[in-house]
Design an enzyme around this catalytic site. Structure first.
Site, PDB file in Angstrom:
ATOM      1  N   SER A 225      -1.721  10.102   7.290  1.00  0.00           N
ATOM      2  CA  SER A 225      -0.721   9.852   8.343  1.00  0.00           C
ATOM      3  C   SER A 225       0.652  10.365   7.901  1.00  0.00           C
ATOM      4  O   SER A 225       1.427  10.885   8.708  1.00  0.00           O
ATOM      5  CB  SER A 225      -0.618   8.352   8.635  1.00  0.00           C
TER       6      SER A 225
ATOM      7  N   LYS B 248       2.729  -3.430  11.142  1.00  0.00           N
ATOM      8  CA  LYS B 248       1.402  -3.547  11.765  1.00  0.00           C
ATOM      9  C   LYS B 248       1.588  -4.044  13.193  1.00  0.00           C
ATOM     10  O   LYS B 248       2.604  -4.678  13.512  1.00  0.00           O
ATOM     11  CB  LYS B 248       0.526  -4.542  11.001  1.00  0.00           C
TER      12      LYS B 248
ATOM     13  N   LYS C 266       0.829  -1.210   0.000  1.00  0.00           N
ATOM     14  CA  LYS C 266       0.000   0.000   0.000  1.00  0.00           C
ATOM     15  C   LYS C 266       0.868   1.266   0.000  1.00  0.00           C
ATOM     16  O   LYS C 266       0.621   2.195  -0.762  1.00  0.00           O
ATOM     17  CB  LYS C 266      -0.903  -0.017   1.246  1.00  0.00           C
TER      18      LYS C 266
ATOM     19  N   THR D 122      -9.517   7.772   5.676  1.00  0.00           N
ATOM     20  CA  THR D 122      -9.705   6.498   4.970  1.00  0.00           C
ATOM     21  C   THR D 122     -10.975   6.551   4.122  1.00  0.00           C
ATOM     22  O   THR D 122     -10.972   6.159   2.946  1.00  0.00           O
ATOM     23  CB  THR D 122      -9.752   5.337   5.978  1.00  0.00           C
TER      24      THR D 122
END
Ligand code: NAD
Length: 421
Positions: free
Chosen positions: A347, A104, A92, A188
């Protein structure tokens, strides 16, 4: 969640390889994470007992920059799930051309069972447990399922205490008062909306007011429902973990969001009718948007899906089996690594603002987010057309080729190439 999830993700990556220019070195490096940490987080509960929660932080790849990826609090969190989510983040960030790799984190916990002070102790305890492996230049957490700006604020504060100094860029998605950026909490859904608008005429030609069903009515799903309803779409179904609601004429999204805010769930809704959770995925709609968890549509239910197009807002909501079945049925799938990339993009803006000591206004954030989403969506569509690929494969190819160029530029592959020559 089992190891199958990671295997499934790697299968999808490898399916894109025949269409991509990828060096052998880069291929080998992308098959396993750079680092994986498992921690045990002790939390003193309100009743005086001590409980231990398993936590994880995975840095999958950091060739293009510090690892970047959210933190999830959910009972189903496992090492395999976190590794897979970090794997997807790697593609991504490359797809969006951000100066980040993929990471993550998560804790296996049901946050609904915790009081606010227990949640704060868990958040701070988890951050303390992973503090050695994160940092503004190393690995930068953000919100994911069941974590929000409050949790990010506690974590940034804990990191400052441990390191005895201010490092706000270590965590993104913070409250504005602690160095957050305007527009992050809707990033998002805003990003997904830009992707949808950019490809709408291609995947939904001749439909002025598409109908849509959305699985997952949390941060991403509920805000996207509002944006689509405002754009004239008919939101005919929504669901969360407690209920699925349907109205073929279109739901009052604002009323449902108000109800969820007041009661904590969609159960006993003020509008629409409750249907079985599984039936929401099978509604006769123009568009289906899975915005909850991975694996929602698999080999067992894909044949019942009636949507013409799927926009993946959740990470990995379709298994590889489901992909094949839906592809054969002619369903267009717009993939997660593109559709939900707005969060990590904003972000990035927050990280830049924190590092430069700057403040960005909301108009700047929105304008730059839209530009980035449209640019990369156009690039994926152009690649799909040029090489005659489905959009998911094109998105992976776009990301893989960027990753390969960066990995090869670190020198080793080209050095061996020279020696061989
Ligand atoms: P969230 O916790 O705010 O919302 C998740 C929603 O899914 C909740 O409404 C929950 O009740 C619902 N849900 C859970 N299980 C369900 C089920 N079986 N059926 C129906 N609904 C169910 O999380 P979020 O931040 O909105 O994230 C949703 C998805 O989007 C996740 O896959 C996440 O990884 C992905 N995502 C989020 C961000 C972000 O910035 N928040 C960014 C990129 C991707």
């Amino acid at each position: 969640m089992t190891d199958d999830l990671l295997e499934d993700a790697i299968v999808r990556f490898e399916e894109a390889l025949p269409h991509a220019q990828l060096s052998e070195d880069a291929h080998e490096r992308l098959r396993s994470p750079v680092s994986s940490l498992k921690v045990s987080v002790p939390v003193r509960m309100d009743d005086g007992r001590l409980r231990i929660f398993p936590g994880y932080r995975v840095r999958y790849d950091d060739t293009r920059g510090p690892a970047k990826g959210g933190i999830r609090f959910h009972p189903g969190v496992t090492a395999a799930e976190v590794t897979t989510l970090a794997f997807w983040m790697t593609f991504k960030t490359a797809l969006m051309d951000l100066p980040f790799g993929g990471g993550k984190g998560g804790v296996a916990v049901d946050p609904k069972q915790l009081s606010a002070s227990e949640l704060e102790r868990l958040s701070r305890g988890y951050l303390a447990a992973i503090a050695d492996v994160i940092g503004p230049d190393v690995d930068i957490p953000a919100p994911d399922v069941a974590t929000n700006e409050l949790v990010m604020g506690w974590m940034a504060h804990e990191y400052a205490k441990i390191n005895r100094g201010h490092h706000p860029s270590v965590v993104t998605g913070k409250p504005l008062a602690l160095g957050g950026i305007p527009g992050r909490s809707s990033a998002t859904s805003d990003g997904a909306f830009h992707v949808i608008r950019t490809v709408q005429s291609r995947v939904l030609p001749d439909i002025d007011h598409p109908s849509v069903a959305i699985q997952g009515f949390g941060n991403a799903g509920s805000q996207l429902a509002t944006r689509l309803a405002e754009a004239g779409w008919r939101v005919v179904g929504v669901s969360d973990s407690s209920a699925a609601i349907h109205d073929a004429g279109g739901l009052d999204v604002a009323a449902l969001r108000e109800h969820k805010k007041a009661t904590g769930s969609l159960a006993d809704p003020p509008v629409g009718e409750e249907i079985a959770a599984e039936d929401l995925l099978c509604l006769e709609v123009d568009v289906l948007i899975p915005a909850a968890l991975e694996g929602a549509i698999d080999g067992s239910n894909a044949e019942r899906v009636r949507a013409r197009t799927i926009f993946e807002v959740a990470n990995g909501p379709l298994t590889a089996d489901a992909d094949r079945i839906l592809d054969d049925a002619g369903v267009q799938i717009v993939p997660d690594i593109l559709v939900n990339a707005g969060g990590v993009t904003v972000s990035w803006f927050e990280w830049i603002a924190n590092r430069t000591g700057d403040r960005w206004d909301e108009a700047t954030v929105r304008e730059r987010l839209e530009r980035r989403m449209v640019t990369e969506t156009d690039a994926v569509v152009a690649l799909a057309d040029a090489r005659d690929l489905p959009l998911r494969t094109a998105a992976y190819v776009h990301a893989i080729e960027r990753l390969s160029r960066s990995m090869d530029a670190t020198g080793t592959a080209s050095l061996f190439g020279d020696l061989d020559g």
